[in-house]
Design a protein around this motif. Structure first.
Motif, mmCIF file in Angstrom:
data_model
loop_
_atom_site.group_PDB
_atom_site.id
_atom_site.type_symbol
_atom_site.label_atom_id
_atom_site.label_comp_id
_atom_site.label_asym_id
_atom_site.label_seq_id
_atom_site.Cartn_x
_atom_site.Cartn_y
_atom_site.Cartn_z
ATOM 1 N N SER A 90 0.828 -1.212 0.000
ATOM 2 C CA SER A 90 0.000 0.000 0.000
ATOM 3 C C SER A 90 0.859 1.258 0.000
ATOM 4 N N SER A 91 1.995 1.204 0.705
ATOM 5 C CA SER A 91 2.887 2.373 0.727
ATOM 6 C C SER A 91 3.471 2.649 -0.651
ATOM 7 N N LEU A 92 3.731 1.587 -1.431
ATOM 8 C CA LEU A 92 4.247 1.772 -2.788
ATOM 9 C C LEU A 92 3.166 2.302 -3.729
ATOM 10 N N CYS A 93 1.943 1.815 -3.532
ATOM 11 C CA CYS A 93 0.844 2.240 -4.408
ATOM 12 C C CYS A 93 0.371 3.661 -4.101
ATOM 13 N N LEU A 94 0.326 4.013 -2.827
ATOM 14 C CA LEU A 94 -0.298 5.274 -2.411
ATOM 15 C C LEU A 94 0.688 6.253 -1.787
ATOM 16 N N GLY A 95 1.982 5.954 -1.922
ATOM 17 C CA GLY A 95 2.977 6.807 -1.287
ATOM 18 C C GLY A 95 2.916 8.258 -1.710
ATOM 19 N N LYS A 96 2.439 8.506 -2.919
ATOM 20 C CA LYS A 96 2.373 9.874 -3.447
ATOM 21 C C LYS A 96 1.287 10.693 -2.763
ATOM 22 N N VAL A 97 0.259 10.048 -2.268
ATOM 23 C CA VAL A 97 -0.883 10.779 -1.709
ATOM 24 C C VAL A 97 -0.997 10.644 -0.188
ATOM 25 N N LEU A 98 -0.319 9.669 0.376
ATOM 26 C CA LEU A 98 -0.397 9.474 1.827
ATOM 27 C C LEU A 98 0.382 10.579 2.552
ATOM 28 N N PRO A 99 -0.137 11.095 3.649
ATOM 29 C CA PRO A 99 0.609 12.092 4.433
ATOM 30 C C PRO A 99 1.829 11.452 5.094
ATOM 31 N N ASP A 100 2.848 12.267 5.332
ATOM 32 C CA ASP A 100 4.104 11.750 5.883
ATOM 33 C C ASP A 100 3.900 11.062 7.227
ATOM 34 N N TRP A 101 3.037 11.631 8.071
ATOM 35 C CA TRP A 101 2.850 11.054 9.407
ATOM 36 C C TRP A 101 2.249 9.658 9.333
ATOM 37 N N LEU A 102 1.382 9.441 8.330
ATOM 38 C CA LEU A 102 0.771 8.123 8.179
ATOM 39 C C LEU A 102 1.796 7.112 7.681
ATOM 40 N N VAL A 103 2.646 7.533 6.747
ATOM 41 C CA VAL A 103 3.709 6.642 6.267
ATOM 42 C C VAL A 103 4.634 6.268 7.428
ATOM 43 N N GLY A 104 4.917 7.232 8.300
ATOM 44 C CA GLY A 104 5.743 6.957 9.469
ATOM 45 C C GLY A 104 5.119 5.908 10.380
ATOM 46 N N ILE A 105 3.813 6.012 10.586
ATOM 47 C CA ILE A 105 3.101 5.022 11.412
ATOM 48 C C ILE A 105 3.161 3.641 10.748
ATOM 49 N N MET A 106 3.013 3.606 9.420
ATOM 50 C CA MET A 106 3.081 2.330 8.702
ATOM 51 C C MET A 106 4.448 1.680 8.872
ATOM 52 N N ILE A 107 5.505 2.489 8.836
ATOM 53 C CA ILE A 107 6.856 1.956 9.011
ATOM 54 C C ILE A 107 7.027 1.403 10.422
ATOM 55 N N ILE A 108 6.485 2.100 11.415
ATOM 56 C CA ILE A 108 6.565 1.625 12.804
ATOM 57 C C ILE A 108 5.837 0.294 12.953
#
Length: 301
Positions: A41-59
């Motif tokens: 999902s991060s690869l598909c939606l990385g362009k539109v996801l907010p940075d804080w959400l990507v950070g939570i996904m990585i955690i």
């Protein structure tokens, strides 16, 4: 177009996650499926996801690995006899898809001037079509084999991305400047050979620690090569940079942190000692590192 490549890879990984969720032979299918679902999902939606959400996904990805919630399927058996017969029938034709990938990637980069990653993505798709044509296999079979391979490798498949990001953070935090100051204090001023020695062995050491030569390159080249070898000693930047990166690769041969190079192959080969590959590579790596040091010293100045 590069974004489309990332999205295509992400969709494939999401398919892997769905297959994992449905695989009852994997006792940890929920954790494993969730890992690949989040990553895809991060690869598909990385362009539109907010940075804080990507950070939570990585955690969340980190927690899934830390608490050992990932596992592999127990239903990965294949017909060895059938594969051996197929390889004897196809022989050297099997290498054609693998050769297509670097050739198309190089030509794409040379004649289009766009990102090499785009050419790499396109070449993989073309290689897949060629493989299906040669083997007369089904597209679904390639997906199943892809999932089997990524299942064997596990979370280590995304380790290079994590380590490159770590190298970038080190660079932004000024670690390179700190390394430069330490070297200046420890090494006699204008001692070119000592600077070169610190650079090559520093590249290898940081690669051993971080598991990725690209991450080490950002720190050690900024801290040692540029200020001390290129600016202060007027060294040839092309020679220093290329051989310096090769010195980092020597470190790659020595470390279990480079799981995709050293630990994963041992797992796939079912070696009893998972560090056996590293043990065999230590002496050649040290010899290459010593030669690199001499090459920079005699060719760059």
């Amino acid at each position: 177009m590069l974004e489309y490549i990332y999205q295509a890879v992400g969709l494939l990984i999401i398919v892997f996650s769905v297959q994992t969720f449905l695989d009852k032979s994997n006792s940890k299918r929920i954790g494993t499926g969730l890992f690949w679902l989040i990553y895809g999902s991060s690869l598909c939606l990385g362009k539109v996801l907010p940075d804080w959400l990507v950070g939570i996904m990585i955690i969340v990805l980190t927690l899934l690995v830390t608490f050992k919630l990932m596992g592999s399927s127990n239903n990965r058996q294949f017909d060895v006899k059938l594969r051996r017969e197929s390889s004897e029938k196809l022989k050297n034709k099997l290498f054609l898809p693998a050769l297509v990938i670097p050739i198309i990637t190089i030509f794409w980069s040379k004649f289009t001037g766009t990102s090499t990653l785009i050419g790499l993505g396109i070449s993989f798709f073309i290689a897949l079509l060629i493989a299906l044509f040669i083997t007369k296999g089904k597209a679904s079979q390639s997906v199943n084999e892809g999932r089997r391979l990524i299942d064997s490798i596990g979370w280590a498949v995304i380790l290079p991305q994590f380590l490159v990001a770590l190298g970038y953070l080190f660079g932004e935090a000024g670690v390179g400047e700190t390394v430069s100051q330490i070297v200046k204090e420890m090494v006699p001023q204008n001692n070119t050979f000592a600077y070169v020695l610190c650079y090559t062995f520093g590249m290898a050491l940081f690669t051993v620690i971080m598991g990725n030569a690209f991450a080490a390159f950002a720190v050690i080249t900024t801290g040692i090569a540029i200020p001390l070898l290129i600016v202060e000693q007027s060294g040839n930047p092309a020679i220093i940079g290329v051989i310096g990166m090769l010195s980092g690769y020597c470190g790659t041969l020595m470390t279990p942190m480079a799981r995709n190079f050293n630990i994963v192959p041992a797992t796939l080969l079912e070696l009893k000692n998972k560090y056996q590959i590293i043990h065999m590579q230590l002496l050649p790596a040290f010899c290459m590192l010593s030669i690199n040091t001499c090459l920079i010293y005699f060719l760059a100045f």
